[in-house]
Design a protein around this motif. Structure first.
Motif, short mmCIF file in Angstrom:
data_model
loop_
_atom_site.label_atom_id
_atom_site.label_comp_id
_atom_site.label_asym_id
_atom_site.label_seq_id
_atom_site.Cartn_x
_atom_site.Cartn_y
_atom_site.Cartn_z
N LYS A 76 0.80 -1.20 0.62
CA LYS A 76 0.45 0.12 -0.28
C LYS A 76 0.92 1.31 -0.21
O LYS A 76 0.81 2.41 -0.71
CB LYS A 76 -1.14 -0.22 1.19
CG LYS A 76 -1.72 1.02 1.57
CD LYS A 76 -2.80 1.11 2.69
CE LYS A 76 -3.37 2.43 2.80
NZ LYS A 76 -4.45 2.31 3.74
N GLN A 77 2.23 1.56 0.65
CA GLN A 77 2.81 2.65 0.82
C GLN A 77 4.03 2.56 -0.32
O GLN A 77 4.15 3.16 -1.10
CB GLN A 77 3.76 2.20 2.19
CG GLN A 77 2.99 2.19 3.43
CD GLN A 77 4.50 2.28 4.73
OE1 GLN A 77 4.70 2.59 4.35
NE2 GLN A 77 3.76 1.54 5.53
N THR A 78 3.56 1.20 -0.57
CA THR A 78 5.10 1.58 -1.88
C THR A 78 4.74 1.30 -3.73
O THR A 78 5.26 1.28 -4.20
CB THR A 78 6.11 0.24 -1.66
OG1 THR A 78 5.73 -0.97 -1.69
CG2 THR A 78 7.03 1.30 -0.02
N GLY A 79 3.42 0.68 -3.86
CA GLY A 79 3.04 -0.25 -5.14
C GLY A 79 4.07 -1.56 -5.41
O GLY A 79 3.59 -2.26 -6.03
N VAL A 80 4.78 -1.84 -4.17
CA VAL A 80 5.80 -3.70 -4.61
C VAL A 80 5.13 -4.51 -4.08
O VAL A 80 4.50 -4.52 -2.16
CB VAL A 80 7.09 -3.03 -4.22
CG1 VAL A 80 7.50 -4.29 -4.20
CG2 VAL A 80 7.54 -1.71 -4.92
N ASN A 81 5.17 -5.77 -4.71
CA ASN A 81 5.16 -6.71 -4.01
C ASN A 81 6.23 -7.60 -4.51
O ASN A 81 6.87 -7.69 -5.71
CB ASN A 81 3.74 -7.90 -4.55
CG ASN A 81 3.94 -8.81 -4.33
OD1 ASN A 81 4.06 -9.72 -3.74
ND2 ASN A 81 3.69 -9.58 -5.46
N PHE A 82 6.61 -8.70 -3.92
CA PHE A 82 7.93 -9.93 -4.07
C PHE A 82 7.46 -11.07 -3.87
O PHE A 82 6.44 -11.51 -3.49
CB PHE A 82 8.99 -9.46 -2.84
CG PHE A 82 9.98 -8.30 -3.26
CD1 PHE A 82 10.93 -8.65 -3.89
CD2 PHE A 82 9.65 -7.10 -2.50
CE1 PHE A 82 12.21 -7.31 -3.99
CE2 PHE A 82 10.63 -6.36 -2.43
CZ PHE A 82 11.45 -6.02 -2.95
N LYS A 83 7.49 -11.81 -4.92
CA LYS A 83 7.15 -13.41 -5.02
C LYS A 83 8.35 -14.31 -4.90
O LYS A 83 9.56 -14.12 -5.15
CB LYS A 83 7.06 -14.01 -6.51
CG LYS A 83 7.02 -14.69 -6.65
CD LYS A 83 6.42 -15.24 -8.89
CE LYS A 83 6.31 -16.80 -8.17
NZ LYS A 83 5.78 -17.21 -9.83
#
Length: 565
Positions: A76-83
């Motif tokens: 939510k803060q960054t737009g980033v997800n890690f697989k």
């Protein structure tokens, strides 16, 4: 060519702040992510959803970070997800395949394979990225930058040990000899100090209880699978009153380093005792063949009376036993030494580990976006999020600003599935972070387990009875305080792939994996002595003295303030 690329980059940025790079270049200067987004378009581009790959060289569940509440908040803060993908199989094989293919996940936590990746040029330098986009990284890691630099003077990974203050740990979270609590309870809570006393207690109990649920009771077991062989070699120096410096006995006064690989006072005494333990039917022969899951299942079964391990190796078994609520089958750590009068040094002194951490690979799609995510992780509020969770769900704050957990929250945290699903397991380690002993928000422990109120609430009636029997308030009261060692830990010294020191460690490790089973499982004193002599003869062909001189120099350099190696 590089000048032309940089000029082109400047032109592109002047024309369009929202441009997106498809380059996989290791040079962060070629990234087209805007450095200082301004205006609605740039801000939206900055928050555009992005998923990066992250490979960890340790066991765990493969999942996306945004599948957890903590990961969702960071997204939510960054737009980033890690697989996130974890190691399956052997680390050496996996690292070899990656390096041979010259294609890497965006982010890698290489654990013990770090030198291979560094020598292969798999990681990009982070200095420029940190300078441009990492104010929180500089705040947290700045005091340690000199210790983080490699031989070329650049930084390639963010370690996991940048302490911000110091909070003592009430619980043992490192190496120790562990014993099933039911053993101590039945024997009247004896004070076990020496190795002989420890194994005598186990034998006495096993003789009375030869089986558990129809299966043979196991006296003593060790996990040696894959990269864990140190679990059976390290006790030798711990028993002699040394901390974990990686198979080295380092003199506190002279700073001289000595390998204990063939030391008769430590290693021979230890393996000879294990040979005797095996002859007495107390040693688990599967210690040399079972994998981690099989080992943890044994501990959880209640059949194992004692083991040596570092607490982080057996966390799942510990949590499952606590959840089961059978207190007598849980374990307690003891500071066992060879002889009475030896000061134990199981508890780590304050340290900085500079050869473990998280790196951005040269294959990374967007190094700038990744480093910005890391920087966001390092705000104090997000560090609290990653360790404590979400206020009102996994912790509370009293009117004095002290963090605590309710009984209901503690019960939730103890549930391994909740702990994993919420993201507390995912983000407990392996990311840019404060060190384990840090303090946050005034006077709160960064690690909830080090918060006295949480530790005390976590204690069961069995915990309290055991602590009372040993006149202790917390479990680390049973151990000696660590002596200051300004070089610590020596095992974090980078040797570099293909160097004489790295080759020495590899060859010695390979030899030990072959020789230890032969020595420990040998039938009779004569066969043990023959196996020991054969091991020493083979080990003596390696350059032990050269290795000791190398480590001694680095230790003395670190004491003098030079951590470049």
């Amino acid at each position: 060519m590089k000048k032309l690329k940089l000029v082109t980059m400047g032109t592109l940025l002047a024309l369009s702040l929202s441009a997106c790079s498809s380059s996989n270049s290791a040079d962060p200067a070629t990234s087209k992510t805007p450095s200082s987004p301004s205006g609605t378009t740039a801000a939206k581009e900055e928050m555009k959803p992005a998923t990066f790959s992250y490979f960890l060289f340790n066991a765990g569940k493969n999942m996306n970070t945004n599948e957890t509440p903590i990961g969702k908040e960071l997204e939510k803060q960054t737009g980033v997800n890690f697989k996130v993908e974890n190691l399956v199989g052997e680390s050496k094989t996996k690292s070899g395949v990656m390096i041979a293919g010259n294609e890497f996940p965006d982010v890698v936590q290489p654990e013990g394979e770090i030198d291979k990746f560094m020598d292969a040029g798999a990681f990009i330098p982070l200095d420029e990225l940190i300078e441009k986009y990492g104010p929180n990284i500089k705040r947290v890691y700045g005091p340690y930058f000199d210790k983080m630099k490699q031989k070329d003077g650049k930084i390639y990974h963010l370690p996991f040990s940048a302490n911000q203050g110091f909070a003592a740990n009430p619980n043992v979270d490192q190496g120790a000899f562990w014993i099933q609590r039911g053993v101590l309870k039945e024997l009247g809570y004896p004070k076990l100090t020496t190795l002989d006393e420890y194994f005598n207690a186990i034998k006495t109990y096993k003789d009375k209880h030869p089986q558990v649920d129809g299966k043979d009771t196991i006296g003593f077991s060790v996990m040696t699978y894959d990269t864990n062989f140190f679990t059976i070699t390290n006790p030798a120096f711990h028993l002699a009153g040394y901390p974990n410096d990686g198979g080295l006995l380092i003199d506190l006064k002279t700073n001289e380093a000595k390998s204990n690989a063939i030391d008769e006072a430590t290693t021979k005494r230890w393996v000879k005792k294990l040979n005797e333990v095996n002859t007495a039917g107390l040693f688990d022969k599967e210690s040399f063949t079972m994998n981690k899951d099989q080992y943890l299942a044994k501990l959880t079964s209640g059949r194992v009376l004692g083991y040596f391990a570092y607490d982080w190796q057996v966390g799942d078994a510990r949590n499952n036993l606590a959840k089961a609520g059978v207190d007598d089958k849980r374990y307690v750590a003891l500071p066992i030494v060879f002889d009475k009068g030896v000061k134990d040094q199981y508890l780590d002194p304050p340290s900085f580990v500079n050869n473990r951490g998280i790196s951005i690979s040269k294959s990374a799609k967007d190094p700038v976006r990744i480093i910005k995510f890391f920087d966001t992780m390092l705000t104090e509020d997000n560090q609290i999020l990653q360790q404590w969770g979400i206020k009102g769900q996994t912790y509370e704050v009293d009117d004095k600003g002290k963090f605590f957990r309710t009984d209901e929250e503690i019960a939730k945290i103890k549930d391994p599935k909740f702990y994993e699903d919420f993201g507390l397991k995912m983000f407990a380690y392996n990311w840019p972070r404060y060190g384990n002993f840090s303090i946050v928000k005034g006077d709160n422990a960064f690690d909830p387990n080090k918060q006295p109120s949480v530790a005390e609430k976590n204690y069961t009636d069995g915990d309290r009875a055991l602590l009372k029997a040993y006149n202790a308030k917390v479990f680390t009261d049973m151990f000696s305080k660590p002596d200051a060692r300004p070089w610590y830990p020596a095992w974090s010294i980078n040797k570099g792939q293909g160097t004489p020191e790295q080759i020495f460690e590899q060859k010695m490790g390979d030899l030990q994996k072959k020789a230890y089973p032969e020595m420990i499982l040998a039938s009779g004193t004569d066969k043990f002595e023959k196996a020991w002599s054969d091991y020493v003869a083979q080990a003596s062909k390696l350059d032990i003295k050269g290795y000791e001189a190398f480590v001694t120099k680095i230790v003395k350099d670190r004491v003098a303030g030079n951590w470049a190696k």
